[in-house]
Design a protein around this motif. Structure first.
Motif, mmCIF file in Angstrom:
data_model
loop_
_atom_site.group_PDB
_atom_site.id
_atom_site.type_symbol
_atom_site.label_atom_id
_atom_site.label_comp_id
_atom_site.label_asym_id
_atom_site.label_seq_id
_atom_site.Cartn_x
_atom_site.Cartn_y
_atom_site.Cartn_z
ATOM 1 N N GLN A 1 22.764 27.867 -13.075
ATOM 2 C CA GLN A 1 21.647 27.607 -12.171
ATOM 3 C C GLN A 1 21.619 26.134 -11.812
ATOM 4 O OE1 GLN A 1 18.222 28.926 -14.381
ATOM 5 N NE2 GLN A 1 18.578 31.089 -13.925
ATOM 6 N N PHE A 2 21.142 25.840 -10.624
ATOM 7 C CA PHE A 2 20.908 24.462 -10.233
ATOM 8 C C PHE A 2 19.714 24.414 -9.303
ATOM 9 C CE2 PHE A 2 23.138 24.466 -6.017
ATOM 10 C CZ PHE A 2 23.775 25.688 -6.113
ATOM 11 N N SER A 3 19.072 23.282 -9.278
ATOM 12 C CA SER A 3 17.838 23.193 -8.509
ATOM 13 C C SER A 3 17.725 21.837 -7.824
ATOM 14 C CB SER A 3 16.621 23.426 -9.405
ATOM 15 O OG SER A 3 16.587 22.473 -10.445
ATOM 16 N N LEU A 4 16.959 21.837 -6.757
ATOM 17 C CA LEU A 4 16.657 20.607 -6.008
ATOM 18 C C LEU A 4 15.185 20.284 -6.225
ATOM 19 C CD1 LEU A 4 17.511 18.449 -3.860
ATOM 20 C CD2 LEU A 4 16.612 20.054 -2.133
ATOM 21 N N HIS A 5 14.935 19.055 -6.638
ATOM 22 C CA HIS A 5 13.567 18.583 -6.800
ATOM 23 C C HIS A 5 13.327 17.475 -5.777
ATOM 24 C CE1 HIS A 5 12.871 20.204 -11.062
ATOM 25 N NE2 HIS A 5 14.069 20.610 -10.702
ATOM 26 N N ILE A 6 12.253 17.609 -5.027
ATOM 27 C CA ILE A 6 11.869 16.559 -4.078
ATOM 28 C C ILE A 6 10.562 15.962 -4.589
ATOM 29 C CG2 ILE A 6 11.372 15.969 -1.688
ATOM 30 C CD1 ILE A 6 12.786 18.562 -0.862
ATOM 31 N N MET A 7 10.647 14.743 -5.054
ATOM 32 C CA MET A 7 9.473 14.061 -5.584
ATOM 33 C C MET A 7 8.665 13.445 -4.441
ATOM 34 S SD MET A 7 10.316 14.720 -8.644
ATOM 35 C CE MET A 7 9.136 13.793 -9.618
ATOM 36 N N ASP A 8 7.335 13.312 -4.661
ATOM 37 C CA ASP A 8 6.475 12.678 -3.653
ATOM 38 C C ASP A 8 6.782 13.260 -2.270
ATOM 39 O OD1 ASP A 8 6.097 9.312 -2.299
ATOM 40 O OD2 ASP A 8 4.605 10.928 -2.536
ATOM 41 N N SER A 9 6.717 14.571 -2.148
ATOM 42 C CA SER A 9 7.074 15.243 -0.902
ATOM 43 C C SER A 9 6.244 14.734 0.268
ATOM 44 C CB SER A 9 6.887 16.758 -1.054
ATOM 45 O OG SER A 9 7.732 17.262 -2.061
ATOM 46 N N GLN A 10 6.900 14.574 1.412
ATOM 47 C CA GLN A 10 6.278 14.049 2.627
ATOM 48 C C GLN A 10 6.379 15.068 3.764
ATOM 49 O OE1 GLN A 10 4.679 10.958 2.690
ATOM 50 N NE2 GLN A 10 5.073 11.116 0.481
ATOM 51 N N PRO A 11 5.448 15.008 4.722
ATOM 52 C CA PRO A 11 5.539 15.933 5.866
ATOM 53 C C PRO A 11 6.897 15.883 6.564
ATOM 54 C CG PRO A 11 3.387 14.896 5.831
ATOM 55 C CD PRO A 11 4.198 14.228 4.748
ATOM 56 N N GLY A 12 7.540 14.731 6.576
ATOM 57 C CA GLY A 12 8.863 14.597 7.177
ATOM 58 C C GLY A 12 9.955 15.327 6.417
ATOM 59 N N ASP A 13 9.647 15.794 5.206
ATOM 60 C CA ASP A 13 10.602 16.589 4.437
ATOM 61 C C ASP A 13 10.576 18.051 4.849
ATOM 62 O OD1 ASP A 13 9.708 14.768 1.408
ATOM 63 O OD2 ASP A 13 11.255 14.317 2.912
ATOM 64 N N SER A 14 9.602 18.432 5.668
ATOM 65 C CA SER A 14 9.490 19.819 6.119
ATOM 66 C C SER A 14 10.748 20.206 6.873
ATOM 67 C CB SER A 14 8.260 20.006 7.004
ATOM 68 O OG SER A 14 7.077 19.741 6.280
ATOM 69 N N ALA A 15 11.459 21.179 6.351
ATOM 70 C CA ALA A 15 12.768 21.576 6.871
ATOM 71 C C ALA A 15 13.210 22.815 6.103
ATOM 72 C CB ALA A 15 13.787 20.448 6.693
ATOM 73 N N THR A 16 14.360 23.327 6.475
ATOM 74 C CA THR A 16 14.983 24.395 5.696
ATOM 75 C C THR A 16 16.080 23.787 4.838
ATOM 76 O OG1 THR A 16 14.496 26.058 7.384
ATOM 77 C CG2 THR A 16 16.206 26.589 5.785
ATOM 78 N N TYR A 17 16.094 24.154 3.577
ATOM 79 C CA TYR A 17 17.064 23.625 2.622
ATOM 80 C C TYR A 17 18.000 24.746 2.166
ATOM 81 C CZ TYR A 17 14.171 19.492 2.572
ATOM 82 O OH TYR A 17 13.482 18.371 2.968
ATOM 83 N N PHE A 18 19.285 24.416 2.143
ATOM 84 C CA PHE A 18 20.298 25.363 1.699
ATOM 85 C C PHE A 18 21.035 24.792 0.498
ATOM 86 C CE2 PHE A 18 20.245 28.386 5.156
ATOM 87 C CZ PHE A 18 19.804 27.660 6.243
ATOM 88 N N CYS A 19 21.168 25.604 -0.541
ATOM 89 C CA CYS A 19 22.099 25.247 -1.592
ATOM 90 C C CYS A 19 23.438 25.887 -1.245
ATOM 91 C CB CYS A 19 21.614 25.720 -2.957
ATOM 92 S SG CYS A 19 21.436 27.507 -3.131
#
Lengths: 109, 113
Positions: free
Chosen positions: A72-90
């Motif tokens: 397993q692996f994971s993505l953590h986005i700290m202090d999330s911002q509105p500009g981070d709104s997107a689709t993320y693909f592993c």
């Protein structure tokens, strides 16, 4: 059949919060695990990547955590911002890259 | 400007017609890729090319043809389009396979009626 299973499909986080996206895989031959970020109407962009000999990689507010024994692996986005709104693909690579189905992240102001 | 340019951005065609999607990159990257993106499937590799005149199949190659006579161009042809090929198509490039596709174009949205 999806070789890389990604969850959740969608995620809503408040500004300043932590966004966590998870991926699981079965094929132990995968040797490179990138994450891509995609904004509407644009192509994916390579965000951060990790190799299986490392348990964590951090670049700014983005961190990949990798658990080889659990596959397993994971993505953590700290202090999330509105500009981070997107689709993320592993994704995971052997001879070619296999992608997860994507997570649509919305960060509310 | 350096980058990957895909054309057209949007295309509507009918079943049975031939359609070619164009991809041009300015980095002189050796590797180029074609992916299709469908809801619930992420991105799936159609074909890739390691260099001019070298191409290989990906995960979903059926119904598609590619060529690469020049390093900078990698066109994708649907010889007889089917409705199941309605999708968003992305071209990508990389200097080598070690890091997978690094740069993507902005995609071609293809609708087959």
């Amino acid at each position: 059949q999806q070789q890389v299973k990604q969850s959740p499909q969608s995620l809503i986080v408040q500004k300043g919060g932590i966004s966590i996206i998870n991926c699981a895989y079965e094929n132990t031959a995968f040797d490179y695990f990138p994450w891509y970020q995609q904004f509407p109407g644009k192509g994916p962009a390579l965000l951060i990547a990790i190799r299986p000999d490392v348990s964590e990689k951090k670049e700014g507010r983005f961190t990949i955590s990798f658990n080889k024994s659990a596959k397993q692996f994971s993505l953590h986005i700290m202090d999330s911002q509105p500009g981070d709104s997107a689709t993320y693909f592993c994704a995971a690579r052997t001879n070619d890259m296999r992608f997860g189905a994507g997570t649509r992240l919305t960060v509310k102001p | 400007d350096a980058g990957i340019t895909q054309s057209p951005r949007y295309k509507i065609t009918e079943t049975g017609r031939q359609v070619t999607l164009m991809c041009h990159q300015t980095w002189s990257h050796s590797y180029m890729f074609w992916y299709r993106q469908d809801l619930g499937h992420g991105l799936r590799l159609i074909y890739y090319s390691a260099a001019a005149d070298i191409t290989d199949k990906g995960e979903v190659p059926d119904g598609y043809v590619v060529s690469r006579s020049k390093t900078e161009n990698f066109p994708l042809t649907l010889e007889s389009a089917t409705r199941s090929q309605t999708s968003v198509y992305f071209c990508a490039s990389s200097p080598g396979t070690g890091a997978g596709p690094q740069h993507f174009g902005d995609g071609t949205r293809l609708s087959i009626l």
